[in-house]
Design a protein around this motif. Sequence first.
Motif, PDB file in Angstrom:
ATOM      1  N   ARG A 186      85.080 130.534 100.867  1.00 30.41           N
ATOM      2  CA  ARG A 186      84.563 130.612  99.492  1.00 30.41           C
ATOM      3  C   ARG A 186      84.548 132.052  98.996  1.00 30.41           C
ATOM      4  O   ARG A 186      84.944 132.352  97.861  1.00 30.41           O
ATOM      5  N   ARG A 187      84.073 132.957  99.855  1.00 34.35           N
ATOM      6  CA  ARG A 187      83.946 134.355  99.454  1.00 34.35           C
ATOM      7  C   ARG A 187      85.305 135.041  99.325  1.00 34.35           C
ATOM      8  O   ARG A 187      85.436 136.016  98.573  1.00 34.35           O
ATOM      9  N   ALA A 188      86.297 134.528 100.038  1.00 40.34           N
ATOM     10  CA  ALA A 188      87.639 135.110  99.940  1.00 40.34           C
ATOM     11  C   ALA A 188      88.306 134.773  98.610  1.00 40.34           C
ATOM     12  O   ALA A 188      89.225 135.479  98.179  1.00 40.34           O
ATOM     13  N   PHE A 189      87.838 133.704  97.955  1.00 34.22           N
ATOM     14  CA  PHE A 189      88.413 133.276  96.674  1.00 34.22           C
ATOM     15  C   PHE A 189      87.267 133.031  95.683  1.00 34.22           C
ATOM     16  O   PHE A 189      87.011 131.892  95.276  1.00 34.22           O
ATOM     17  N   PRO A 190      86.569 134.081  95.286  1.00 29.26           N
ATOM     18  CA  PRO A 190      85.386 133.914  94.432  1.00 29.26           C
ATOM     19  C   PRO A 190      85.695 133.191  93.123  1.00 29.26           C
ATOM     20  O   PRO A 190      86.671 133.522  92.435  1.00 29.26           O
ATOM     21  N   GLY A 191      84.901 132.194  92.838  1.00 26.17           N
ATOM     22  CA  GLY A 191      85.056 131.442  91.602  1.00 26.17           C
ATOM     23  C   GLY A 191      86.175 130.430  91.606  1.00 26.17           C
ATOM     24  O   GLY A 191      86.347 129.693  90.631  1.00 26.17           O
ATOM     25  N   ARG A 192      86.911 130.348  92.711  1.00 22.68           N
ATOM     26  CA  ARG A 192      88.068 129.453  92.767  1.00 22.68           C
ATOM     27  C   ARG A 192      87.840 128.253  93.682  1.00 22.68           C
ATOM     28  O   ARG A 192      88.681 127.365  93.765  1.00 22.68           O
ATOM     29  N   VAL A 193      86.702 128.264  94.397  1.00 24.97           N
ATOM     30  CA  VAL A 193      86.396 127.201  95.370  1.00 24.97           C
ATOM     31  C   VAL A 193      85.013 126.634  95.060  1.00 24.97           C
ATOM     32  O   VAL A 193      84.046 127.387  94.939  1.00 24.97           O
ATOM     33  N   ALA A 194      84.923 125.316  94.935  1.00 29.40           N
ATOM     34  CA  ALA A 194      83.644 124.645  94.704  1.00 29.40           C
ATOM     35  C   ALA A 194      83.335 123.732  95.875  1.00 29.40           C
ATOM     36  O   ALA A 194      84.248 123.134  96.469  1.00 29.40           O
ATOM     37  N   VAL A 195      82.061 123.624  96.214  1.00 26.89           N
ATOM     38  CA  VAL A 195      81.629 122.784  97.333  1.00 26.89           C
ATOM     39  C   VAL A 195      80.938 121.534  96.788  1.00 26.89           C
ATOM     40  O   VAL A 195      79.917 121.627  96.114  1.00 26.89           O
ATOM     41  N   TRP A 196      81.499 120.386  97.093  1.00 24.18           N
ATOM     42  CA  TRP A 196      80.921 119.101  96.695  1.00 24.18           C
ATOM     43  C   TRP A 196      79.944 118.648  97.764  1.00 24.18           C
ATOM     44  O   TRP A 196      80.213 118.807  98.953  1.00 24.18           O
ATOM     45  N   PRO A 197      78.772 118.109  97.397  1.00 25.57           N
ATOM     46  CA  PRO A 197      78.317 117.794  96.040  1.00 25.57           C
ATOM     47  C   PRO A 197      77.336 118.826  95.490  1.00 25.57           C
ATOM     48  O   PRO A 197      76.510 118.487  94.642  1.00 25.57           O
ATOM     49  N   PHE A 198      77.421 120.067  95.937  1.00 26.16           N
ATOM     50  CA  PHE A 198      76.420 121.069  95.581  1.00 26.16           C
ATOM     51  C   PHE A 198      76.756 121.861  94.318  1.00 26.16           C
ATOM     52  O   PHE A 198      75.871 122.506  93.753  1.00 26.16           O
TER      53      PHE A 198
END
Length: 278
Positions: A186-198
Amino acid sequence: MRPERLAILDWSAANRPRQGKDSIWLGLSDGTASNPRTRALAFEALATLVEETLTRGETLLIGADFPFGYPAGFARALTGRDGALAVWGWLAAQLTDGPDNRSNRIELAARINGMLPGFGPFWFNPTRQGFAALPHKGSQRAGHGFPEHRLADATAKGAQSPWKLGGAGAVGSQALTGIAMLERLRRAFPGRVAVWPFEPLTAPVILAEVFPSILAPEVNARLGPGVVKDQVQVTLLARALHALPSLGPLLETPPDPRIADEGWILGLGHEMALRAGL
């Protein structure tokens, strides 16, 4: 919602490089699969997959076979904040995992136990090193105050408790190492990865918890001499999910506040729909 690319990750917390049975497998919806020897190599493969997806302007769902959260109340007890992603950040900062596959997951679980009331909740020590705060047996635990299972674990047939660190079917060590790795992604691609269902699913890459055993009869029917079950599981689930016209119904979760802490399993309750695509 239907991602253009789909990958399923079967994780391993092994303390040495490993391939074949009970190791890391990454299966894609085109039927191909890779078998990275270490968690470091698996991270590189995932990062490459994300980078390729973003370069192409496509969307990607990565399903990972380990719990994304812990029973309700654990996040606040450990970090002072509610929500599973607070635990993700904490574990990423505290867990060490080297290129040789050696991690401090057992020591870290013992340290977490020592920060909490009672004796537990984590248990099972597969190492020769003793940790006073880590029970060898689940029955030795007392007074820690957390449920044994998440809501999803109690619903999915065969799912085990995230507190169990080793032994047959255990997922506790996989959760500790896997969550830390996905947080790094997630941190390697900030704003480009979302975690479901959070999180809102507005990013091109989505991370979701999966349970390949949800298709156990179909997997078992495809096994034979020289066939690795883990490889069949990841490729079959990737194919089944990708065959659906939309993942929308699978992304709906029960209206239960515990899910913000615990997460949910993608596809749980939709087994018939998944089987229809095989």
